[in-house]
Design an enzyme around this catalytic site. Structure first.
Site, mmCIF file in Angstrom:
data_model
loop_
_atom_site.group_PDB
_atom_site.id
_atom_site.type_symbol
_atom_site.label_atom_id
_atom_site.label_comp_id
_atom_site.label_asym_id
_atom_site.label_seq_id
_atom_site.Cartn_x
_atom_site.Cartn_y
_atom_site.Cartn_z
ATOM 1 C CB THR B 48 -1.014 -0.007 1.171
ATOM 2 O OG1 THR B 48 -1.813 1.183 1.086
ATOM 3 C CG2 THR B 48 -0.346 -0.082 2.525
ATOM 4 C CD GLU B 49 -1.242 3.433 -3.327
ATOM 5 O OE1 GLU B 49 -1.495 2.402 -2.666
ATOM 6 O OE2 GLU B 49 -2.054 4.021 -4.042
ATOM 7 C CG ASN B 50 -0.917 3.906 3.575
ATOM 8 O OD1 ASN B 50 -1.154 3.074 2.713
ATOM 9 N ND2 ASN B 50 -1.364 3.800 4.807
#
Lengths: 240, 224, 240, 224
Positions: B48-50
């Site tokens: 996930t990007e975060n």
């Protein structure tokens, strides 16, 4: 998912003539001595791999590790910031004889080029080297009135790294200043091979403590009794 | 033509193509469903990007840790072997080509692989998130989508009319009616619902469907 | 060396009209709610700071944090990737009324621009956004036959961040996915202000575990009872 | 003219200008000595390019940990509050302007602040290390050096003749004879050895020494 391989020979399989190799370490800290020596063993047995381009901060010390690769005649070119060491004979002799090429890169630019290679950034601008011989032939540009040099990413076919802990998914930690270039190289190489002092199951490394996430790692081999290059140097070791 | 796959079935079909041990990013919203349908024996690792690799399912209600969320801001859990990292390192994974697959939603996909999925035009408030990075990073960029818009217009088109997310980036589209590869700038039909004729499918597709080899039946179990 | 300050008011001192503020967090994870609210308190008492440019992945949620700054009228411009949230009223109302400017940046480009700001890289090339509306007006270049967009660094006058542990020299750790943009912002701001859930003496954080080295941090304030933005949202909290 | 400061005394003098709590990088070799001479009550934090902040003195012989070294590959120790980081982050600190002071050696310094300290010309093997990054990163770049070469030629010159490390980057030079600021493209004399006349100093300096305000006595204690 299990990225571990049984032994050093399996770890360095697939490294072919003419490849670009990134090798972790700054001086002896982080140098994957056992992986390098396994590659030398293969070269001695088969004549391959040769004509390698090796990326490392330095260009070998004494008669072990990268210096032993150079001595053995496996290395066609070094890309490094500082091809001097306590005992730089291996590189110096070949360089003065015109038998090895050298690309000198400022250390921060070397780090950033490798980081860019792993991060999908094909080029960036840096103030470093502007106006010097090392900027010759490179595009320059001004930003907010200050001049900068354009530098390109650096990628490799294979990275050889030394980690402290690895889990079987390839998550890594390093020991103290042995971290240096290794997390950058892990991302910049198509195949990343790691010798870890200890291999643990997934969950054996705190997710907060992972320095190199496993996505960057291809193969892991445990070398529990790994030697520190500097310590070997001080024992006068040679790998020949 | 009322028969079509549900969103869950589209997600199920996309999940069948994710290889064991693949590193995968699922776009926020509908694509997140894909994670539920991994075939037995396969275990992808989700990014996930975060800043998390190897996260797992949502926790039970009341068990959420709001510092442990995905890019859609939903609470998640960790699997053994998870790692945290900062946003620059996270997008180094994306942009640097380290993900095997990204599965995204779409407003429109053009036959050359152009994708529009971030803006419905100048009237709304533009919000792009990580989509523009994802389409240029993963080794394989797939789209899951209904075959047509809510008012029945084709989403697979000759040229996108909405603002682009990326050029020539999509290689496979899983729709409610078909599975279509993008090869050489054309839509190549791989699978279609068995009850649907090629003519019926072409009628709701905005560019020519090319046949190259067998067209298999698109069959998905009842899932939700 | 002791970078700790006594209270939140001291932590947010010196933030002036027209400054660029980077605010850590992705959604509620890492949002420095107490620092933001202290800044709102100052604005309400003194009418300053206003006309701020705020850099964050999002543009506020509900009636707390960045949304409350926007509601209060302190923010002239948002630089973000995704100005939507569960409850985006504060931004949406001002944006549709033409009272707040918006620069939308792809999330990876936003991260890389901030990272470049901290790393002294004035510009870099990325494949992201090539051929799209978000690349309009930006230089493009080809490398190895593939087109890329030139993006510029992003710096700030002040960063407001939330850490888990801080030592008095400013070394930081974060909690889980609350890390996100904060280590990048710490380096990209002239003044970096941190609220830490716990402040420890130097040596209280393992040197291997430090995520943001203290060199990037200016001031630290302990907020032991820090609230998580998302948890506040779910309680229906408003800061007005 | 035989009287001059020893290297240790030059390093001592440079150390007096390092403020309490400054973040400092010392070049490898001679500049490393500066760390020994911090005035009582001041505590700089030392950075080394290979990924350590807040390292301390060398350990006793036999106590070395060779994974804990500085950029000169010498074994060091850690102080409380130390941190490890990778090489990209390390040079982000350098290039990004986060260091307060860098103190480097020199072959030549020109009156406009140009520095040559990495190559003695085409005959040797070039080795640059981190010097070219350091000269563009620190808020203040100072040089410590003997005033003349071993064969008596000036090291402070009108124009550098050796390959440059950086353009217009040095702001202060501490030599065996004097302390000189570089301002407006000129050498401005701040301190000189008390026994040395301005004429004597000018005779061993390759560009004009400008007087602007008081010239103080350069006095250093016996240190080693």
């Amino acid at each position: 998912m299990d990225k571990t391989v049984a032994d050093l020979a399996a770890a360095v399989a697939g490294i072919e003539d003419g490849m670009v190799l990134m090798i972790g370490g700054f001086g002896g800290a982080g140098a994957p001595i056992e992986l390098i020596h396994a590659l030398i063993d293969r070269f001695k047995a088969t004549g391959s791999p040769k004509n390698l381009t090796v990326v490392n901060n330095n260009a070998g010390n004494g008669r072990i590790g990268i210096a032993a690769m150079i001595d053995a005649g496996m290395v066609a070119k070094m890309i490094c910031s500082f091809p001097r060491s306590a005992d730089p004979r291996a590189f110096t002799e070949k360089y003065l004889a015109g038998e090895i090429a050298l690309e000198v890169v400022p250390q921060g630019t070397l780090a950033e080029r490798i980081r860019a290679g792993g991060a999908g950034i094909p080029a960036f601008y840096t103030p470093t080297s502007f106006g010097t011989d090392l900027a010759k032939g490179k595009p320059v540009a001004e930003f907010e009135g200050r001049p900068y040099v354009q530098e390109r990413w650096l990628k490799a076919d294979v990275a050889l790294l030394k980690a402290e802990l690895a889990d079987t998914q390839g998550n890594l930690t390093y020991r103290k200043a042995a971290r240096n270039f290794s997390p950058l190289m892990a991302a910049a190489a198509a195949v990343t091979v790691v010798q870890a002092t200890k291999v643990v199951e997934p969950g054996g490394i705190d997710p907060e403590a992972v320095i190199t996430p496993g996505i960057f790692v291809t193969r892991v081999v445990e070398v529990a009794d790994a030697r520190q290059e500097e310590a070997l140097m001080r024992e006068g070791a040679a790998y020949a | 033509m009322t028969e079509k796959l549900s969103n869950a079935q589209i997600a199920w079909r996309a999940a069948q193509d994710i290889e064991d041990e693949a590193y995968v990013n699922l776009g926020i919203g509908f694509p997140e469903m894909v994670a539920k349908f991994q075939p037995p024996g396969r275990q992808a690792i989700f990014h996930t990007e975060n800043g998390i690799l190897n996260f797992g399912e949502s926790p039970a209600a009341g068990e959420e840790d709001w510092d442990l969320i995905n890019a859609g801001k939903k609470a998640v859990t960790l699997k053994p072997g998870a790692a945290f990292f900062n946003h620059a390192d996270s997008f180094a994974m994306v942009r640097g080509g380290h993900l095997d697959v990204a599965i995204l939603g779409a407003y429109e996909v053009a036959e050359n692989g152009d994708l529009a999925n971030w803006s419905t035009g100048p009237k709304g408030i533009p919000a792009v998130g990580g989509a523009m990075d994802l389409v240029h990073g993963a080794k394989r960029v797939a789209v899951i989508t209904d075959h047509v818009t809510k008012d029945g217009r084709p989403k697979l088109v000759k040229h996108c009319t909405l603002p682009l997310t990326g050029l020539a980036c999509v290689t496979r589209v899983y729709t409610s009616l078909a599975v279509i590869d993008i090869e050489g700038g054309r839509f190549v039909l791989r699978e279609k619902l068995p009850g649907l004729s090629l003519e019926q499918l072409q009628a709701v597709t905005g560019a020519e469907l090319v046949i190259a080899g067998t067209v298999a039946d698109l069959v998905a179990p009842e899932v939700s």
